[in-house]
Design a protein around this motif. Structure first.
Motif, short mmCIF file in Angstrom:
data_model
loop_
_atom_site.label_atom_id
_atom_site.label_comp_id
_atom_site.label_asym_id
_atom_site.label_seq_id
_atom_site.Cartn_x
_atom_site.Cartn_y
_atom_site.Cartn_z
N ALA A 18 0.40 -1.32 0.22
CA ALA A 18 0.17 -0.07 -0.14
C ALA A 18 0.59 1.21 0.17
O ALA A 18 0.36 2.30 -0.53
CB ALA A 18 -1.10 0.41 1.28
N ALA A 19 2.16 1.26 0.88
CA ALA A 19 2.82 2.41 1.10
C ALA A 19 3.33 2.30 -0.47
O ALA A 19 3.09 3.95 -1.72
CB ALA A 19 3.80 2.43 1.20
N ALA A 20 3.92 1.25 -1.63
CA ALA A 20 4.37 1.62 -3.08
C ALA A 20 3.02 2.36 -3.57
O ALA A 20 3.16 2.84 -4.79
CB ALA A 20 4.19 0.47 -3.58
N MET A 21 1.84 1.96 -3.32
CA MET A 21 0.72 2.64 -4.75
C MET A 21 0.84 3.78 -4.03
O MET A 21 0.37 4.73 -4.79
CB MET A 21 -0.49 2.68 -3.79
N GLY A 22 1.00 4.27 -3.14
CA GLY A 22 0.91 6.08 -3.08
C GLY A 22 1.16 7.53 -3.63
O GLY A 22 0.95 7.82 -4.05
N CYS A 23 2.75 6.98 -4.29
CA CYS A 23 3.57 7.52 -4.95
C CYS A 23 3.91 6.57 -5.81
O CYS A 23 3.59 6.88 -7.43
CB CYS A 23 5.04 8.23 -4.70
N ARG A 24 4.94 5.36 -6.07
CA ARG A 24 5.95 5.13 -7.66
C ARG A 24 5.05 4.06 -8.40
O ARG A 24 5.03 4.64 -9.59
CB ARG A 24 6.85 4.34 -7.24
N PHE A 25 3.81 3.70 -7.99
CA PHE A 25 2.64 2.73 -8.86
C PHE A 25 2.03 3.94 -9.46
O PHE A 25 1.47 3.64 -10.08
CB PHE A 25 2.46 1.48 -8.15
N THR A 26 1.14 4.70 -8.33
CA THR A 26 0.36 5.31 -8.88
C THR A 26 0.55 6.45 -10.22
O THR A 26 0.21 7.00 -10.58
CB THR A 26 -0.45 6.06 -7.96
N THR A 27 1.99 7.32 -9.94
CA THR A 27 2.42 8.18 -11.08
C THR A 27 2.96 7.59 -12.07
O THR A 27 2.47 7.75 -13.24
CB THR A 27 3.88 7.77 -10.25
N ALA A 28 3.52 5.96 -11.95
CA ALA A 28 3.61 5.41 -12.91
C ALA A 28 2.64 4.68 -13.44
O ALA A 28 2.32 4.81 -14.72
CB ALA A 28 4.97 3.58 -13.16
N TYR A 29 1.33 4.42 -13.12
CA TYR A 29 -0.07 4.20 -13.95
C TYR A 29 -0.29 5.30 -14.80
O TYR A 29 -0.84 5.45 -16.05
CB TYR A 29 -0.90 3.90 -12.88
N ARG A 30 -0.38 6.43 -13.75
CA ARG A 30 -0.67 7.67 -14.28
C ARG A 30 0.30 7.99 -15.93
O ARG A 30 0.00 9.04 -16.91
CB ARG A 30 -0.44 9.05 -13.83
N ALA A 31 1.48 7.67 -15.94
CA ALA A 31 2.43 8.16 -16.88
C ALA A 31 2.13 7.41 -17.73
O ALA A 31 2.32 7.31 -19.26
CB ALA A 31 4.07 8.21 -16.82
N VAL A 32 2.13 6.25 -17.91
CA VAL A 32 1.71 4.94 -18.55
C VAL A 32 0.47 4.83 -19.56
O VAL A 32 0.34 4.86 -20.34
CB VAL A 32 2.28 3.91 -17.87
N ALA A 33 -0.23 4.12 -18.41
CA ALA A 33 -1.76 4.13 -18.80
C ALA A 33 -2.13 5.43 -19.17
O ALA A 33 -3.37 5.54 -20.04
CB ALA A 33 -3.01 3.61 -17.57
N GLY A 45 10.09 3.35 -12.65
CA GLY A 45 10.65 2.89 -13.74
C GLY A 45 10.50 1.27 -13.12
O GLY A 45 9.81 0.64 -14.06
N LEU A 46 10.66 0.58 -12.32
CA LEU A 46 10.00 -0.58 -12.48
C LEU A 46 8.68 -0.85 -12.65
O LEU A 46 8.50 -1.84 -12.45
CB LEU A 46 10.65 -0.96 -10.86
N SER A 47 7.86 -0.11 -11.52
CA SER A 47 6.26 1.04 -11.97
C SER A 47 5.94 0.37 -12.64
O SER A 47 4.29 -0.53 -13.17
CB SER A 47 6.26 1.00 -10.89
N ALA A 48 7.01 1.60 -13.60
CA ALA A 48 6.13 1.25 -15.27
C ALA A 48 6.50 0.25 -15.79
O ALA A 48 5.62 -0.21 -16.79
CB ALA A 48 6.92 2.27 -15.33
N ILE A 49 7.12 -1.01 -15.67
CA ILE A 49 7.06 -2.30 -16.36
C ILE A 49 6.63 -2.47 -15.70
O ILE A 49 5.25 -3.85 -16.71
CB ILE A 49 9.38 -2.63 -16.41
N MET A 50 6.36 -2.58 -14.59
CA MET A 50 5.19 -4.42 -14.49
C MET A 50 3.68 -3.74 -14.97
O MET A 50 3.24 -4.38 -15.34
CB MET A 50 4.79 -3.73 -12.81
N ILE A 51 3.75 -2.14 -14.99
CA ILE A 51 2.32 -1.82 -15.59
C ILE A 51 2.61 -2.10 -16.97
O ILE A 51 1.68 -2.39 -17.96
CB ILE A 51 1.76 0.09 -15.10
N GLY A 52 3.74 -1.55 -17.61
CA GLY A 52 3.28 -1.60 -19.03
C GLY A 52 3.16 -3.74 -19.19
O GLY A 52 3.20 -3.57 -20.03
#
Length: 352
Positions: free
Chosen positions: A171-186, A206-213
């Motif tokens: 959940a802590a990762a969702m607060g910035c890195r993952f939501t930021t990557a989702y906003r950017a990629v998706a 960057g790793l979050s963006a790869i997961m979402i991608g």
């Protein structure tokens, strides 16, 4: 002779005094000067604002933006003033609720976004809460989550309760890195099956963006189990660290590009092509990305590092008509990178 008098009893603090002391103080990581020592100290416990809560921190992440704040690169931290407690990726349990809060109670496990939007300004009215004109940010506009407890305003508008099975760390990762990557990629990059993605910098975002991608490029075939007629997904991860690239590979990158840390050191300046010596490292790396994408470049090219060279390389790595997403913050000496706008204009790139 008379026996000696017994020693006077030690004065003891009443139990309620000890209780008050424990409840009114906590530990936090504090720095008192930019680039100075970060020390764990005892500080006062924050109080919930009327529309906010106090969260007992159970997990918090470390982001490069925290480093920028500590260096004195961030205007919000400068405006707040020192001493300061960083940290903006967090989750935890609510221990105090403000008088006006409706949706949350003491004991709720919550995730906290690092942008706390106001819900009232022009941008919030347009559905663009990430660029709220009056946003608050723990770890930037106010003390953050490198502490046992943190005060979070605007709770009803921004917090989310944790579903069962979601860990505090996730959940802590969702607060910035993952939501930021989702906003950017998706949302900004609008990546879809059949396209390609290049990610410069394999840190948290960057790793979050790869997961979402990897999820987006799998498309319907991942959900139905049926094979797709579209091209096989291409996700290129670029970094200076072999360990980071190995992690990127495990999370969905189809190709990796290891850039030697000293590549392009002969160049006098990455900001001025006319006065540089030796090959341009940005164009060298971008050429490798184009090679891995069939010679055309990436549909979505993302700079997740925020350095001058990665910003430039992400532009050169995009295909004609592609999208360039700037996610890493170019601050400090990289605050004004020289972007190859001739490429942006000539190839009709979307620069976001």
């Amino acid at each position: 002779p008379p026996p000696p008098s017994p020693p006077a009893p030690r004065e003891r603090r009443p139990y309620w005094c000890i209780f008050v002391h424990i409840c009114s103080s906590m530990l936090a990581a504090v720095y008192k000067e930019f680039l100075g020592k970060i020390a764990v100290e005892t500080v006062p416990v924050p109080v919930a604002e009327n529309d906010g809560v106090v969260v007992e921190v159970r997990a918090t992440g470390v982001c490069r933006s925290d480093w920028h704040g500590w260096c004195g690169h961030d205007g919000d931290v400068i405006a707040h003033g020192l001493p300061f407690v960083p940290g903006h990726e967090l989750s935890g349990v609510i221990i105090e609720v403000g008088a006006d809060v409706i949706k949350f109670r003491v004991g709720d496990s919550v995730a906290v976004p690092f942008i706390l939007s106001c819900g009232k300004c022009r941008e919030c009215g347009r559905g663009r809460a990430t660029v709220c004109e009056a946003q608050e940010q723990p770890g930037f506009t106010r003390w953050g989550s490198f502490a046992q407890r943190v005060s979070i305003p605007r709770a009803d508008l921004n917090l989310a309760k944790l579903p069962e099975g979601v860990s505090f760390a996730a959940a802590a990762a969702m607060g910035c890195r993952f939501t930021t990557a989702y906003r950017a990629v998706a949302q900004q990059g609008r990546l879809e099956p059949g396209q390609s993605l290049a990610v410069f910098g394999c840190g948290g975002v960057g790793l979050s963006a790869i997961m979402i991608g990897a999820s987006l490029l799998a498309g319907e075939s991942a959900q139905t189990g049926e094979s797709s007629n579209r091209d096989a997904p291409v996700i290129v991860a670029i970094d200076v660290s072999p360990d980071a690239l190995a992690k990127a590979k495990s999370l969905g990158a189809t190709h990796t590009v290891l850039v030697p840390p000293n590549q392009g050191r002969k160049r006098k300046s990455e900001k001025d092509d006319e006065t540089c010596e030796g090959p341009d490292p940005a164009q060298e790396v971008a050429a490798r990305v184009r090679e891995l994408t069939g010679g055309v470049g990436a549909d979505v090219s993302m700079d997740a590092a925020g350095f001058t060279v990665t910003c430039r390389a992400s532009v050169y790595a995009a295909r004609r008509g592609g999208k360039v997403i700037q996610v890493g913050l170019p601050l400090g000496e990289h605050e004004e990178p020289r972007i190859p706008m001739h490429r942006v204009a000539g190839w009709e790139l979307e620069l976001i």
